[in-house]
Design an enzyme around this catalytic site. Structure first.
Site, PDB file in Angstrom:
ATOM      1  N   TYR A 268       0.813  -1.218   0.000  1.00 31.42           N
ATOM      2  CA  TYR A 268       0.000   0.000   0.000  1.00 31.42           C
ATOM      3  C   TYR A 268       0.850   1.273   0.000  1.00 31.42           C
ATOM      4  O   TYR A 268       0.648   2.189  -0.790  1.00 31.42           O
ATOM      5  CB  TYR A 268      -0.944   0.012   1.207  1.00 31.42           C
ATOM      6  CG  TYR A 268      -1.727   1.301   1.305  1.00 31.42           C
ATOM      7  CD1 TYR A 268      -2.894   1.475   0.569  1.00 31.42           C
ATOM      8  CD2 TYR A 268      -1.286   2.350   2.092  1.00 31.42           C
ATOM      9  CE1 TYR A 268      -3.609   2.666   0.629  1.00 31.42           C
ATOM     10  CE2 TYR A 268      -1.989   3.543   2.164  1.00 31.42           C
ATOM     11  CZ  TYR A 268      -3.145   3.693   1.428  1.00 31.42           C
ATOM     12  OH  TYR A 268      -3.833   4.874   1.477  1.00 31.42           O
ATOM     13  N   ASP A 303      -8.013  -4.046  -1.197  1.00 31.17           N
ATOM     14  CA  ASP A 303      -9.187  -3.305  -1.647  1.00 31.17           C
ATOM     15  C   ASP A 303      -8.803  -2.014  -2.360  1.00 31.17           C
ATOM     16  O   ASP A 303      -9.523  -1.536  -3.242  1.00 31.17           O
ATOM     17  CB  ASP A 303     -10.065  -2.971  -0.438  1.00 31.17           C
ATOM     18  CG  ASP A 303      -9.301  -2.215   0.629  1.00 31.17           C
ATOM     19  OD1 ASP A 303      -9.493  -0.991   0.746  1.00 31.17           O
ATOM     20  OD2 ASP A 303      -8.511  -2.840   1.359  1.00 31.17           O
ATOM     21  N   LYS A 375     -10.942  -9.514   5.711  1.00 36.34           N
ATOM     22  CA  LYS A 375     -11.526  -8.191   5.918  1.00 36.34           C
ATOM     23  C   LYS A 375     -12.202  -7.743   4.618  1.00 36.34           C
ATOM     24  O   LYS A 375     -11.555  -7.493   3.615  1.00 36.34           O
ATOM     25  CB  LYS A 375     -10.454  -7.188   6.329  1.00 36.34           C
ATOM     26  CG  LYS A 375     -11.037  -5.808   6.635  1.00 36.34           C
ATOM     27  CD  LYS A 375      -9.939  -4.816   6.931  1.00 36.34           C
ATOM     28  CE  LYS A 375     -10.514  -3.427   7.128  1.00 36.34           C
ATOM     29  NZ  LYS A 375      -9.465  -2.404   7.242  1.00 36.34           N
TER      30      LYS A 375
END
Length: 529
Positions: A268, A303, A375
């Protein structure tokens, strides 16, 4: 539980390729240290506070000491040898006193050898061991509280974000959210903190779109959630972010203050904050070893790829990233129950069969990682400001989470990505989640897609595409580093020598010593990692 019949040979092959693809990154992390890793060593030994003169009291003592060692003898041997050599020789009576000498410009560091080096290693290990012992005690305390108060009565856990910028405003909002049904409170971090090469000290009230991650803020929120947990009769978990340029230090602070989950993704910071890949992977391995010891569940960020890339065309990159995150986590000592691998409900709702496609992707993740508390992230990319449509989308997202047995369900807001949600928006969102989970929370027991049908076929297509991509990554000598440079994830390209923080990376010398790594490595060996 996934209802899919995944070919075990393909699944085993995927993990074999992920191991090969990640190997160059693991080798890189083992061979290097960073300024943040070295600062984390000092934090574990108890050094806190800031230089009252430099930077108007904003520069932590750990930064000042590490910078002084770097300037005088370099960091290739680590900070522990020169610092505890100075202490063992009586240069200063304590670590904090030595830091004050650094501030005054009188401290002098050398890298010891022979018997003096042995003595420095001994006292450094004892000092850092006090921090490790505190982390161990916090893990035991969490287990005690869960046994006494109990876990949430159902899965998935309801995960809700609180972040006003002011920790003293966050606390009552977090307690109210727990009373309204939230099982996990995430205090989102202030915008830009990931790019600060220091961790602010103390309680903060000036964050923008989030609250600064500091040791004191962690302590205050942990105490508040413990208080409301006793009131509610269930343990309420606390989440923050171990990412950015201070990832190792924030991981240490989380362990010292008993946080339960931390956002900690392999890529990320590289992709979305332009932090140097080498810096990220070295820092990440240390932070994950701390999380493993502390019993913290990590949340990964796959995500995010779907906010910049198409959720159908690039679904296989999410699967590849999950497999790589799993491999890097296992290598650092994390167990399956600690892997909150991320994925998201981000397919364009106007696309035909969008819900069936979402189910296929969610079931594939559940099937590949049966013991991980996945998640599941709500829709954001296609929220338009039409609150009625948004509320319906969130309802479908919640239903998909129930149908596919997700472990952690982030609460979606109908005003997500449009405005900062009002408290009333949060209340409505929690009602949505509670209704769906009360009405259909056990539906995963009854839901099994038809073998060879649309959902089953789509899941196998994504798995096949993931294998093909993993083969290309694994066959390249630089593995994952080169895949990132090629723009494989989130269609964002990052060079190995680009981004922020590379000047804080150092190849370890033969005499490098890190007592924290030594202690943490000893802890993970019995698990067979």
């Amino acid at each position: 539980m996934s209802g899919l019949t995944l070919d075990p040979v393909l699944v085993a092959r995927a993990r074999e390729l992920a191991t090969r693809a990640a190997a160059p990154v693991v080798d890189l992390a083992k061979a290097h240290t960073t300024v943040s890793v070295e600062r984390a060593v000092l934090r574990l030994a108890g050094l806190t506070g800031t230089d009252p003169v430099l930077g108007d009291g904003e520069v932590p003592w750990v930064n000042r000491v590490v910078d002084a060692v770097r300037e005088q003898v370099g960091l290739e041997s680590g900070v522990a040898l020169p610092v505890w050599h100075a202490l063992a020789n009586g240069t200063a009576p304590s670590l904090s006193a030595l830091a004050e000498q650094v501030g005054a410009g009188t401290a002098r560091f050398t890298v010891p050898t022979g018997a003096e080096a042995d003595r420095a290693r001994e006292v450094a290990r004892a000092a850092v061991g006090t921090g490790i012992a505190r982390i161990d005690a916090n893990r035991a305390r969490r287990e005690e509280l869960v046994a006494t108060l109990g876990d949430p009565p159902r899965r998935p856990w309801i995960y809700l974000i609180v972040a006003t910028g002011d920790i003293y405003e966050d606390i009552p909002q977090a307690q109210a959210a727990a009373r309204a049904g939230a099982d996990v409170i995430a205090v989102i971090r202030s915008t830009g903190q990931s790019l600060l090469d220091y961790v602010p000290e103390g309680a903060t009230r000036t964050g923008y779109a989030g609250t600064y991650a500091t040791g004191e803020n962690f302590r205050l929120m942990r105490a508040a959630l413990d208080e409301v947990g006793v009131e509610l009769g269930r343990y309420v978990r606390l989440t923050n972010y171990a990412s950015g340029l201070c990832m190792p230090e924030i991981a240490v602070l989380a362990g010292l203050e008993r946080l339960d989950m931390m956002l900690n993704d392999a890529m990320y910071g590289i992709l979305f904050r332009d932090i140097n890949p080498q810096r990220t992977f070295v820092d990440q391995r240390f932070s994950r070893m701390v999380h493993a010891r502390a019993g913290i569940i990590i949340n990964t960020g796959e995500d995010n790829y779907l906010t910049t890339a198409d959720a159908v065309d690039e679904a296989h990159t999410v699967t590849v990233s999950q497999l790589l995150n799993e491999r890097l986590a296992h290598e650092a000592g994390l167990e399956d129950w600690q892997l909150g691998l991320g994925h998201a409900f981000e397919i364009d709702p106007d696309r035909p069969e969008s819900f069936r496609l979402e189910l296929a992707h969610a079931l594939l993740a559940r099937g590949l990682f049966p013991d991980a508390p996945l998640k599941w992230m709500p829709p954001t990319k296609h929220m338009t400001g039409d609150v009625f449509r948004g509320y319906l989308l969130d309802g479908f997202f919640n239903l998909a989470g129930a149908l596919t047995g997700q472990g952690i369900l982030l609460v979606g807001m109908m005003t997500e990505a449009v405005v900062t949600p009002w408290l009333s928006d949060r209340d409505l969102a929690l009602r949505n989640v509670r209704y769906v989970l009360d009405a259909a929370g056990n539906l995963a027991e009854d839901f099994a897609p038809q073998p060879g049908g649309f959902i089953d076929a789509r899941a196998h297509t994504v798995l096949t595409e993931a294998l093909q991509l993993l083969e290309r990554i694994a066959d390249h000598p630089q593995g994952l580093i080169q895949a990132i440079a090629d723009g494989t994830f989130g269609i964002t390209k990052r060079r190995p020598d680009g981004g922020k923080g590379l000047d804080g990376v150092f190849r370890k010398a033969a005499d490098h010593y890190d007592p924290a790594l030594e202690l943490l490595a000893e802890a993970k060996e019995p698990a067979g990692v």
